[in-house]
Design a protein around this motif. Sequence first.
Motif, PDB file in Angstrom:
ATOM      1  N   PRO A  73       0.801  -1.232   0.000  1.00 40.88           N
ATOM      2  CA  PRO A  73       0.000   0.000   0.000  1.00 40.88           C
ATOM      3  C   PRO A  73       0.830   1.278   0.000  1.00 40.88           C
ATOM      4  O   PRO A  73       0.316   2.343  -0.320  1.00 40.88           O
ATOM      5  CB  PRO A  73      -0.829  -0.119   1.289  1.00 40.88           C
ATOM      6  CG  PRO A  73      -0.886  -1.583   1.570  1.00 40.88           C
ATOM      7  CD  PRO A  73       0.438  -2.113   1.126  1.00 40.88           C
ATOM      8  N   GLN A  74       2.122   1.173   0.349  1.00 42.57           N
ATOM      9  CA  GLN A  74       2.974   2.369   0.382  1.00 42.57           C
ATOM     10  C   GLN A  74       3.723   2.602  -0.928  1.00 42.57           C
ATOM     11  O   GLN A  74       4.304   3.672  -1.132  1.00 42.57           O
ATOM     12  CB  GLN A  74       4.003   2.254   1.518  1.00 42.57           C
ATOM     13  CG  GLN A  74       3.404   2.261   2.914  1.00 42.57           C
ATOM     14  CD  GLN A  74       2.762   0.941   3.287  1.00 42.57           C
ATOM     15  OE1 GLN A  74       3.266  -0.128   2.934  1.00 42.57           O
ATOM     16  NE2 GLN A  74       1.641   0.998   3.983  1.00 42.57           N
ATOM     17  N   ALA A  75       3.728   1.625  -1.818  1.00 40.14           N
ATOM     18  CA  ALA A  75       4.517   1.739  -3.044  1.00 40.14           C
ATOM     19  C   ALA A  75       3.979   2.851  -3.945  1.00 40.14           C
ATOM     20  O   ALA A  75       2.768   3.054  -4.054  1.00 40.14           O
ATOM     21  CB  ALA A  75       4.507   0.412  -3.797  1.00 40.14           C
ATOM     22  N   ALA A 103      -9.396   4.529  -7.954  1.00 40.72           N
ATOM     23  CA  ALA A 103     -10.135   5.282  -6.943  1.00 40.72           C
ATOM     24  C   ALA A 103     -11.319   4.484  -6.412  1.00 40.72           C
ATOM     25  O   ALA A 103     -11.557   4.445  -5.200  1.00 40.72           O
ATOM     26  CB  ALA A 103     -10.607   6.609  -7.534  1.00 40.72           C
ATOM     27  N   ALA A 104     -12.051   3.808  -7.306  1.00 34.30           N
ATOM     28  CA  ALA A 104     -13.236   3.059  -6.895  1.00 34.30           C
ATOM     29  C   ALA A 104     -12.891   1.881  -5.997  1.00 34.30           C
ATOM     30  O   ALA A 104     -13.695   1.477  -5.150  1.00 34.30           O
ATOM     31  CB  ALA A 104     -13.994   2.579  -8.130  1.00 34.30           C
ATOM     32  N   ARG A 105     -11.698   1.330  -6.165  1.00 30.37           N
ATOM     33  CA  ARG A 105     -11.304   0.151  -5.394  1.00 30.37           C
ATOM     34  C   ARG A 105     -10.347   0.505  -4.252  1.00 30.37           C
ATOM     35  O   ARG A 105      -9.630  -0.330  -3.735  1.00 30.37           O
ATOM     36  CB  ARG A 105     -10.725  -0.899  -6.327  1.00 30.37           C
ATOM     37  CG  ARG A 105     -11.802  -1.436  -7.286  1.00 30.37           C
ATOM     38  CD  ARG A 105     -11.274  -2.351  -8.349  1.00 30.37           C
ATOM     39  NE  ARG A 105     -10.684  -3.563  -7.812  1.00 30.37           N
ATOM     40  CZ  ARG A 105     -10.219  -4.552  -8.573  1.00 30.37           C
ATOM     41  NH1 ARG A 105     -10.317  -4.470  -9.892  1.00 30.37           N
ATOM     42  NH2 ARG A 105      -9.687  -5.614  -8.026  1.00 30.37           N
ATOM     43  N   ASP A 106     -10.396   1.763  -3.860  1.00 28.84           N
ATOM     44  CA  ASP A 106      -9.683   2.241  -2.674  1.00 28.84           C
ATOM     45  C   ASP A 106      -8.181   2.006  -2.728  1.00 28.84           C
ATOM     46  O   ASP A 106      -7.548   1.745  -1.695  1.00 28.84           O
ATOM     47  CB  ASP A 106     -10.264   1.598  -1.404  1.00 28.84           C
ATOM     48  CG  ASP A 106     -11.711   2.013  -1.142  1.00 28.84           C
ATOM     49  OD1 ASP A 106     -12.024   3.180  -1.422  1.00 28.84           O
ATOM     50  OD2 ASP A 106     -12.506   1.178  -0.687  1.00 28.84           O
ATOM     51  N   ARG A 108      -4.955   3.663  -2.709  1.00 30.72           N
ATOM     52  CA  ARG A 108      -4.538   5.005  -2.308  1.00 30.72           C
ATOM     53  C   ARG A 108      -3.034   5.198  -2.459  1.00 30.72           C
ATOM     54  O   ARG A 108      -2.469   6.141  -1.900  1.00 30.72           O
ATOM     55  CB  ARG A 108      -4.968   5.275  -0.868  1.00 30.72           C
ATOM     56  CG  ARG A 108      -6.483   5.214  -0.674  1.00 30.72           C
ATOM     57  CD  ARG A 108      -7.180   6.316  -1.468  1.00 30.72           C
ATOM     58  NE  ARG A 108      -8.628   6.259  -1.351  1.00 30.72           N
ATOM     59  CZ  ARG A 108      -9.441   5.872  -2.318  1.00 30.72           C
ATOM     60  NH1 ARG A 108      -8.928   5.500  -3.487  1.00 30.72           N
ATOM     61  NH2 ARG A 108     -10.741   5.861  -2.146  1.00 30.72           N
ATOM     62  N   ASN A 109      -2.393   4.318  -3.204  1.00 32.85           N
ATOM     63  CA  ASN A 109      -0.963   4.510  -3.479  1.00 32.85           C
ATOM     64  C   ASN A 109      -0.746   5.799  -4.246  1.00 32.85           C
ATOM     65  O   ASN A 109      -1.562   6.164  -5.111  1.00 32.85           O
ATOM     66  CB  ASN A 109      -0.423   3.361  -4.325  1.00 32.85           C
ATOM     67  CG  ASN A 109      -0.532   2.019  -3.656  1.00 32.85           C
ATOM     68  OD1 ASN A 109      -1.629   1.512  -3.465  1.00 32.85           O
ATOM     69  ND2 ASN A 109       0.595   1.419  -3.310  1.00 32.85           N
ATOM     70  N   PRO A 110       0.350   6.511  -3.994  1.00 25.84           N
ATOM     71  CA  PRO A 110       0.694   7.628  -4.876  1.00 25.84           C
ATOM     72  C   PRO A 110       0.878   7.127  -6.308  1.00 25.84           C
ATOM     73  O   PRO A 110       1.459   6.071  -6.538  1.00 25.84           O
ATOM     74  CB  PRO A 110       2.023   8.136  -4.296  1.00 25.84           C
ATOM     75  CG  PRO A 110       2.029   7.664  -2.879  1.00 25.84           C
ATOM     76  CD  PRO A 110       1.308   6.349  -2.878  1.00 25.84           C
ATOM     77  N   ALA A 133     -10.911  11.676  -4.698  1.00 22.62           N
ATOM     78  CA  ALA A 133     -11.284  10.420  -4.058  1.00 22.62           C
ATOM     79  C   ALA A 133     -10.211   9.898  -3.116  1.00 22.62           C
ATOM     80  O   ALA A 133     -10.420   8.885  -2.438  1.00 22.62           O
ATOM     81  CB  ALA A 133     -11.598   9.367  -5.125  1.00 22.62           C
ATOM     82  N   GLY A 134      -9.048  10.543  -3.085  1.00 26.95           N
ATOM     83  CA  GLY A 134      -7.998  10.146  -2.162  1.00 26.95           C
ATOM     84  C   GLY A 134      -6.835   9.419  -2.777  1.00 26.95           C
ATOM     85  O   GLY A 134      -5.956   8.930  -2.055  1.00 26.95           O
ATOM     86  N   THR A 135      -6.794   9.322  -4.118  1.00 26.50           N
ATOM     87  CA  THR A 135      -5.657   8.707  -4.801  1.00 26.50           C
ATOM     88  C   THR A 135      -4.730   9.824  -5.266  1.00 26.50           C
ATOM     89  O   THR A 135      -5.063  10.549  -6.200  1.00 26.50           O
ATOM     90  CB  THR A 135      -6.113   7.859  -6.000  1.00 26.50           C
ATOM     91  OG1 THR A 135      -6.991   6.834  -5.545  1.00 26.50           O
ATOM     92  CG2 THR A 135      -4.915   7.226  -6.701  1.00 26.50           C
ATOM     93  N   PRO A 136      -3.575  10.019  -4.627  1.00 28.02           N
ATOM     94  CA  PRO A 136      -2.704  11.129  -5.016  1.00 28.02           C
ATOM     95  C   PRO A 136      -2.070  10.888  -6.381  1.00 28.02           C
ATOM     96  O   PRO A 136      -1.377   9.899  -6.576  1.00 28.02           O
ATOM     97  CB  PRO A 136      -1.639  11.162  -3.919  1.00 28.02           C
ATOM     98  CG  PRO A 136      -1.844   9.965  -3.067  1.00 28.02           C
ATOM     99  CD  PRO A 136      -3.042   9.230  -3.529  1.00 28.02           C
ATOM    100  N   VAL A 137      -2.319  11.765  -7.321  1.00 29.15           N
ATOM    101  CA  VAL A 137      -1.769  11.665  -8.671  1.00 29.15           C
ATOM    102  C   VAL A 137      -0.772  12.801  -8.876  1.00 29.15           C
ATOM    103  O   VAL A 137      -1.096  13.966  -8.627  1.00 29.15           O
ATOM    104  CB  VAL A 137      -2.863  11.725  -9.750  1.00 29.15           C
ATOM    105  CG1 VAL A 137      -2.246  11.601 -11.145  1.00 29.15           C
ATOM    106  CG2 VAL A 137      -3.904  10.629  -9.530  1.00 29.15           C
ATOM    107  N   ILE A 138       0.422  12.441  -9.295  1.00 30.22           N
ATOM    108  CA  ILE A 138       1.484  13.406  -9.592  1.00 30.22           C
ATOM    109  C   ILE A 138       1.842  13.244 -11.060  1.00 30.22           C
ATOM    110  O   ILE A 138       2.026  12.116 -11.538  1.00 30.22           O
ATOM    111  CB  ILE A 138       2.730  13.130  -8.729  1.00 30.22           C
ATOM    112  CG1 ILE A 138       2.385  13.239  -7.241  1.00 30.22           C
ATOM    113  CG2 ILE A 138       3.872  14.074  -9.085  1.00 30.22           C
ATOM    114  CD1 ILE A 138       3.447  12.666  -6.331  1.00 30.22           C
ATOM    115  N   VAL A 139       1.949  14.335 -11.785  1.00 29.54           N
ATOM    116  CA  VAL A 139       2.289  14.275 -13.207  1.00 29.54           C
ATOM    117  C   VAL A 139       3.758  14.638 -13.386  1.00 29.54           C
ATOM    118  O   VAL A 139       4.205  15.698 -12.937  1.00 29.54           O
ATOM    119  CB  VAL A 139       1.398  15.210 -14.043  1.00 29.54           C
ATOM    120  CG1 VAL A 139       1.801  15.143 -15.520  1.00 29.54           C
ATOM    121  CG2 VAL A 139      -0.074  14.822 -13.892  1.00 29.54           C
TER     122      VAL A 139
END
Length: 383
Positions: A73-75, A103-106, A108-110, A133-139
């Motif tokens: 979960p931390q990867a 997001a729908a399946r929770d 939450r990894n970056p 939704a709580g999924t951190p997305v970085i571009v």
Amino acid sequence: MRALTLVPSTKRIWEPVIDQHETWLGVNPVQGCNKACGYCYLVDRGQTRVKPVELASPSRTVDLLKASPYYSPQAVLALYTCTDALSTPRTRAHLIGLLGELAARDVRNPVCLITKCAVTDDVLDAILAARAAGTPVIVYLSYSGLGPDIERGIDHPALRENFPCLHERGIPVIHYWRPLMPANADPETIIHVLDWAARYSACSVAVGLKVKRGARDQMTQMWPELGADELPLETADAVWPRQTWDLLASLPRRYPDHPIFQTNACALAYVLQRADKHRVHATAACAANHCPSSQRARCAAAVPTPVTADDVRSRLVWLGVPTVRAVDWDAEQRTATVQEALATRDRNNVSQQLGITIRASRASSDRYWSGRFEGGQPLIIDS
């Protein structure tokens, strides 16, 4: 520079859909790129100037991710490292579906999305929805000042416009300043790139040219000096032109509020506001980074988890590696030396999961490039 002759192999070679890289988990449900960047890892795999192929649906991709022994979960997840997900309508649709599924399946990894293509409105909406939704997305915007002679098929004005577009919407941007080579080494090009990128991105990751096993001839087309047989290109972390390497030290004076890292792990730790987990702190690689004092303090304060030789063996067994004969564990240096050859992906995963350095010879079939976590050092070339 000689004219590039990027002829893909007759056979396309596929990567695992879920794979462990040096910094992150590669998530590659679509592979093959219709672009033709001269330095690309995919050239000799027959995966450039081709139609992207879907290997797994968004739903199946998340199934494979959660079932992978490399997953935690931390990867950090790097999406579509074997294509550019924004390059075609079909790949964009797959990306939108995958972000929605994560997001729908929770999950939450970056999540990192690396691109050189225009970020369209539908992709922007999907990124914003995933983040909400709580999924951190970085571009990661891969912008280095190279031209269409090397980055064939890339719309560079559209790439530049991604920076303010994402910044205005509050989407974190890491400027991926790579590869640095003679074609973009002059100060004028560097300032042109960084004056723009520093205005809109959280930080930059500066990387020289990566040369994996078997890619020497490919890279020599762009940088003839690399043809010298005595150069240890394949074991170096990256190859740098002297002009750029020397200029790096002066950049903080011009960009005092813009961190410039040479390691992705450190850039991600900075953006995610967490301590580095790759044992970069207080090493030569750490010293080379132009890192804020607040981030260095965060890394210095982190308390490592206790590890034993049995923990290393257990992790390798979890990854499907047969029981190794011996693990020499140095608790003071947090370094494990394994006598058997290991695949790079397995060594990387053990290092990341346990927060240690692991030394082992490479499997003979392993063509992944060397990195600093493997002990590779920068190679500076006078050109």
